[in-house]
Design an enzyme around this catalytic site. Structure first.
Site, mmCIF file in Angstrom:
data_model
loop_
_atom_site.group_PDB
_atom_site.id
_atom_site.type_symbol
_atom_site.label_atom_id
_atom_site.label_comp_id
_atom_site.label_asym_id
_atom_site.label_seq_id
_atom_site.Cartn_x
_atom_site.Cartn_y
_atom_site.Cartn_z
ATOM 1 N N HIS A 198 -49.491 31.215 75.771
ATOM 2 C CA HIS A 198 -50.170 30.763 76.708
ATOM 3 C C HIS A 198 -50.621 29.409 76.895
ATOM 4 O O HIS A 198 -50.690 28.615 75.623
ATOM 5 C CB HIS A 198 -51.548 31.441 76.907
ATOM 6 N N ASP A 205 -48.780 35.103 69.287
ATOM 7 C CA ASP A 205 -48.608 35.888 70.514
ATOM 8 C C ASP A 205 -47.211 36.023 71.164
ATOM 9 O O ASP A 205 -46.971 36.488 72.452
ATOM 10 C CB ASP A 205 -49.698 35.732 71.601
ATOM 11 N N HIS A 241 -57.734 26.790 74.916
ATOM 12 C CA HIS A 241 -58.260 26.956 76.017
ATOM 13 C C HIS A 241 -59.563 26.001 76.496
ATOM 14 O O HIS A 241 -59.760 26.159 77.817
ATOM 15 C CB HIS A 241 -58.309 28.321 76.560
ATOM 16 N N ASP A 265 -48.119 28.531 71.608
ATOM 17 C CA ASP A 265 -48.606 29.587 71.677
ATOM 18 C C ASP A 265 -47.889 30.138 73.163
ATOM 19 O O ASP A 265 -47.535 29.434 74.024
ATOM 20 C CB ASP A 265 -50.153 29.270 71.959
#
Length: 334
Positions: A192, A279, A154, A190
């Protein structure tokens, strides 16, 4: 498989984050790395290759701010860790800002990523682990794993967010380019979207970015990762986003990953970086996919069959009790 991790990556330990309108216990804890280490066992300490690959990805002023912010926060009389609260809506104007609150908003895009006294140190060694994995796959290893904590995907060239300060996957990709790879691909799996990685390579044609992730219409980071985002300028067509709905199970995720791998194959990379997040597991406390532990070895085998030199970089995964087994399952597929 060689596995790289430095103990200093566990120093960064914020107490709280701002989530859903209130402060809550920080989810990205050192226990994540400890849980993975407990299952994987012995790792190698990466050598210190300096900041050349990091500076090729991140703005020097931003890196200096990461190091200075905790002291500036204390000098302003603030308790706890440095957390931003004011963000420019339209654009981050290059003003001569001096107050810590303004600088926090200048160099961050959310309030979930405190800058602790150890944030830079832990993130620096996370990046060194990624560089070591990249070096390994250009040597005698065909695949290597960087146990990166904190995660990185990120973080953009000049901003932090999403628990990320330095983008280890982007640094690994850049290290591969610096070492002579003409074309490098990043596969981000991932939960996200890796907005920082996308931003870093958005206008470049030499690094292909493909991401399978939760639909940002409903999930963080919201403003990146939509299917119509494909790159700009020289990078047009070198970004592929494959958003998926809540509840996604193995079959749908595997189909999307196959689409990403087909696109990467057409790009014909000399090496691959995998941003791997666990995740996507059905019990993850902050995510909404439904993969099970054995599924990760299936996904990894699909990647391994492509036979590209592959550096795997750890990203998210917040169900600590299951995290080590999910990571081990993924690595077993190689």
């Amino acid at each position: 498989m060689r596995i790289f991790h430095d103990d200093r990556q566990r120093l960064h330990a914020p107490a709280l984050e701002l989530h859903n309108g209130g402060f809550t216990t920080y989810a990205e804890t050192p226990a994540r790395a400890e849980a993975i280490l407990a299952v994987l066992g012995i790792t190698e300490t990466p050598p210190d290759r300096g900041d050349a690959a990091i500076l090729a990805v991140h703005d020097a002023d931003y890196l200096a701010f990461l190091q200075a912010a905790p002291g500036m926060w204390r000098e302003a009389g603030r308790p706890g860790d440095a957390i931003p609260y004011a963000f420019p809506v339209v654009g981050r104007r290059p003003l001569k800002l001096s107050r810590i609150d303004a600088l926090m908003g200048r160099y961050a895009f959310d309030a979930t990523t405190p800058i602790t006294a150890d944030a830079y140190t832990s993130s620096y060694w996370s990046a060194q682990s990624a560089v070591a994995a990249a070096e390994a796959v250009l040597g005698d290893e065909h695949v290597a794993f960087a146990l990166c904590r904190p995660p990185g995907h990120h973080a953009g060239a000049d901003y932090c967010g999403g628990y990320c300060h330095i983008n280890a996957a982007a640094v690994a990709a850049q290290a591969l380019r610096n070492s002579g790879c003409g074309r490098v691909a990043v596969l981000d799996i991932d939960y996200h979207h890796g907005n920082g990685t996308q931003d870093v390579f958005w206008t470049r044609h030499d690094v292909f970015y493909a991401s399978v992730h939760a639909d940002p219409s409903n999930d963080y980071p919201f403003f990146w990762g939509h299917a119509d985002e494909t790159g700009e300028g020289d990078g047009r067509g070198a970004t592929l986003n494959l958003p998926l709905p809540h509840g996604t199970r193995l079959d749908a995720f595997r189909r999307a990953q196959a689409t990403a791998l087909d696109a990467i194959a057409r790009f014909a990379p000399d090496a691959l970086v995998v941003s791997f997040g666990a995740d996507t597991w059905f019990g993850d406390p902050i995510s909404h996919f439904a993969l099970e532990t054995p599924d990760y070895s299936v996904l990894a085998r699909d990647v391994a069959r492509c036979s590209w030199p592959t550096a795997i970089v750890m990203e998210g995964g917040y169900a600590v009790d299951a995290l080590g087994h999910n990571v081990a399952s993924f690595l077993s597929g190689f």
